[in-house]
Scaffold this motif. Sequence first.
Motif, PDB file in Angstrom:
ATOM      1  N   ARG A   1       0.830  -1.208   0.000  1.00  0.00           N
ATOM      2  CA  ARG A   1       0.000   0.000   0.000  1.00  0.00           C
ATOM      3  C   ARG A   1       0.866   1.260   0.000  1.00  0.00           C
ATOM      4  O   ARG A   1       0.576   2.235  -0.694  1.00  0.00           O
ATOM      5  CB  ARG A   1      -0.913  -0.026   1.229  1.00  0.00           C
ATOM      6  CG  ARG A   1      -1.971   1.058   1.253  1.00  0.00           C
ATOM      7  CD  ARG A   1      -2.906   0.836   2.433  1.00  0.00           C
ATOM      8  NE  ARG A   1      -3.868   1.914   2.567  1.00  0.00           N
ATOM      9  CZ  ARG A   1      -4.742   2.010   3.568  1.00  0.00           C
ATOM     10  NH1 ARG A   1      -4.755   1.082   4.516  1.00  0.00           N
ATOM     11  NH2 ARG A   1      -5.590   3.026   3.622  1.00  0.00           N
ATOM     12  N   ILE A   2       1.944   1.233   0.792  1.00  0.00           N
ATOM     13  CA  ILE A   2       2.847   2.385   0.842  1.00  0.00           C
ATOM     14  C   ILE A   2       3.543   2.575  -0.498  1.00  0.00           C
ATOM     15  O   ILE A   2       3.654   3.695  -1.015  1.00  0.00           O
ATOM     16  CB  ILE A   2       3.873   2.199   1.975  1.00  0.00           C
ATOM     17  CG1 ILE A   2       3.170   2.303   3.340  1.00  0.00           C
ATOM     18  CG2 ILE A   2       4.987   3.242   1.885  1.00  0.00           C
ATOM     19  CD1 ILE A   2       4.055   1.975   4.515  1.00  0.00           C
ATOM     20  N   ASN A   3       4.002   1.479  -1.100  1.00  0.00           N
ATOM     21  CA  ASN A   3       4.667   1.587  -2.401  1.00  0.00           C
ATOM     22  C   ASN A   3       3.711   2.085  -3.474  1.00  0.00           C
ATOM     23  O   ASN A   3       4.083   2.896  -4.329  1.00  0.00           O
ATOM     24  CB  ASN A   3       5.257   0.234  -2.799  1.00  0.00           C
ATOM     25  CG  ASN A   3       6.501  -0.117  -1.991  1.00  0.00           C
ATOM     26  OD1 ASN A   3       7.209   0.762  -1.511  1.00  0.00           O
ATOM     27  ND2 ASN A   3       6.761  -1.408  -1.834  1.00  0.00           N
ATOM     28  N   ASP A   4       2.469   1.616  -3.432  1.00  0.00           N
ATOM     29  CA  ASP A   4       1.486   2.060  -4.423  1.00  0.00           C
ATOM     30  C   ASP A   4       1.186   3.552  -4.292  1.00  0.00           C
ATOM     31  O   ASP A   4       0.845   4.216  -5.280  1.00  0.00           O
ATOM     32  CB  ASP A   4       0.182   1.269  -4.272  1.00  0.00           C
ATOM     33  CG  ASP A   4       0.321  -0.180  -4.724  1.00  0.00           C
ATOM     34  OD1 ASP A   4       1.306  -0.484  -5.429  1.00  0.00           O
ATOM     35  OD2 ASP A   4      -0.542  -1.010  -4.357  1.00  0.00           O
ATOM     36  N   ALA A   5       1.323   4.077  -3.068  1.00  0.00           N
ATOM     37  CA  ALA A   5       1.028   5.499  -2.853  1.00  0.00           C
ATOM     38  C   ALA A   5       2.102   6.406  -3.444  1.00  0.00           C
ATOM     39  O   ALA A   5       1.868   7.602  -3.637  1.00  0.00           O
ATOM     40  CB  ALA A   5       0.872   5.783  -1.362  1.00  0.00           C
ATOM     41  N   GLY A   6       3.285   5.853  -3.717  1.00  0.00           N
ATOM     42  CA  GLY A   6       4.330   6.628  -4.366  1.00  0.00           C
ATOM     43  C   GLY A   6       4.906   7.746  -3.522  1.00  0.00           C
ATOM     44  O   GLY A   6       5.114   8.865  -4.013  1.00  0.00           O
ATOM     45  N   TYR A   7       5.199   7.466  -2.260  1.00  0.00           N
ATOM     46  CA  TYR A   7       5.735   8.507  -1.379  1.00  0.00           C
ATOM     47  C   TYR A   7       7.132   8.945  -1.823  1.00  0.00           C
ATOM     48  O   TYR A   7       7.901   8.165  -2.385  1.00  0.00           O
ATOM     49  CB  TYR A   7       5.790   8.008   0.067  1.00  0.00           C
ATOM     50  CG  TYR A   7       4.427   7.893   0.708  1.00  0.00           C
ATOM     51  CD1 TYR A   7       3.742   9.027   1.111  1.00  0.00           C
ATOM     52  CD2 TYR A   7       3.829   6.646   0.883  1.00  0.00           C
ATOM     53  CE1 TYR A   7       2.485   8.933   1.684  1.00  0.00           C
ATOM     54  CE2 TYR A   7       2.572   6.539   1.453  1.00  0.00           C
ATOM     55  CZ  TYR A   7       1.900   7.684   1.857  1.00  0.00           C
ATOM     56  OH  TYR A   7       0.654   7.586   2.412  1.00  0.00           O
ATOM     57  N   ASP A   8       7.451  10.197  -1.531  1.00  0.00           N
ATOM     58  CA  ASP A   8       8.766  10.743  -1.859  1.00  0.00           C
ATOM     59  C   ASP A   8       9.806  10.398  -0.802  1.00  0.00           C
ATOM     60  O   ASP A   8      11.008  10.375  -1.090  1.00  0.00           O
ATOM     61  CB  ASP A   8       8.685  12.270  -1.988  1.00  0.00           C
ATOM     62  CG  ASP A   8       7.750  12.693  -3.107  1.00  0.00           C
ATOM     63  OD1 ASP A   8       7.977  12.258  -4.251  1.00  0.00           O
ATOM     64  OD2 ASP A   8       6.794  13.444  -2.834  1.00  0.00           O
ATOM     65  N   LEU A   9       9.367  10.157   0.435  1.00  0.00           N
ATOM     66  CA  LEU A   9      10.303   9.910   1.533  1.00  0.00           C
ATOM     67  C   LEU A   9       9.588   9.142   2.635  1.00  0.00           C
ATOM     68  O   LEU A   9       8.412   9.388   2.915  1.00  0.00           O
ATOM     69  CB  LEU A   9      10.825  11.241   2.102  1.00  0.00           C
ATOM     70  CG  LEU A   9      11.787  11.156   3.299  1.00  0.00           C
ATOM     71  CD1 LEU A   9      13.135  10.588   2.859  1.00  0.00           C
ATOM     72  CD2 LEU A   9      11.986  12.539   3.934  1.00  0.00           C
TER      73      LEU A   9
END
Length: 376
Positions: A67-75
């Motif tokens: 889920r975190i990877n799918d959200a595409g966070y910058d950091l």
Amino acid sequence: MSEFWPVHEECLPAWIHSLNCLGIAPDLLLNRKMVRVKGSPLDLYNNLLTGETYLWHPGERHQIAERINDAGYDLILANSFQGVGPSFYKQLFAPILGVVHHYPELERSDLDDFSRDWRKPSPGATRHPLKPMVLWPFVQRHWQRNLEWPSDVRAAVGCLFPTTPPLISRCAKPVGDQTHSSTIDLCVPGGVNFNNRDYGSLVRLLTPEIAAGVRLVIPGGGKRPELERLKQLMDSAGLSTELCLGLQGLPAQAAEARVDYGQYAQAIANSDVILPLFRAQSRYMSKSISSSVSTAISHGVPIAMSFQESDLYRIGYHFGDGGKRFATEAILADSLSQRDRLHHHFLSARRQNRAAAALHTAHNTRVLTELIDALC
């Protein structure tokens, strides 16, 4: 911003506040058990800005990582980057700022797995940079001097201060407050742990004459054997356990007691002085910090430290002028004989706590700016 464990979450408000100063409202990943048992430390503050909150438990780590990877966070700001925590963060694609609270729990192999992360990844690489952080400069210096890791790794270690300005705390006393009651409340924060804190030395100093003028506040929880040992110690000295929240909240047959964050913070904020009670050769003087110091600063409560301790933690004041134990002895002596002097010292210490909190926030904001620029 992620807290993998149900520990160290008391530092999160400081990171959030510093990010807010940069115009960033982070999403949060919190341990579900921590929130269920103790509540969230974020509820103690009025104006921290955050986004979405994920609650998780260890059985969901792969789903949460996706889920975190799918959200595409910058950091990813990873609190408690140690123990088995890095095995979770290895699944994430975003750059990672790893906050290491006790660096002996971070394995060399964990950093070896991130070996390419000390440089920008090559085109097409799936891993992104990692930067480790510790708390307080003396831990940074100890890491750099003592770890047998490559020099570029040691030099890359930065530091943050887990201090939140009391201006935004719902619990902190106004700076001008002074206690004029007949007793002085002495607070020993943190979980009850005899390996970390020298409760015995404090109890031995509390003679009947002195004990009549103070109340002992121990707001943290702990494991049953530690809490029962504390009760036995205090009972044998004739001291009240009324303000020992872990003892009061220990369920029958339970293995441990956890204290709600609201109760814990209010007990600290209502105290007159914090006693760290570090043991001799404590890890809190080298490899990790005691959150009692940042807690004292954040809530505006004076902290009784010796010159050596206050110098190490960069606190602008100290009590007494002798050795480690003299700070506590000075507090107890003044509580009995020189209350006006003690109140004046408390007021000065509160003001210096405010100044320290502002300086720590400025430092954190500068460091995070540099790291975000380097990682993103």
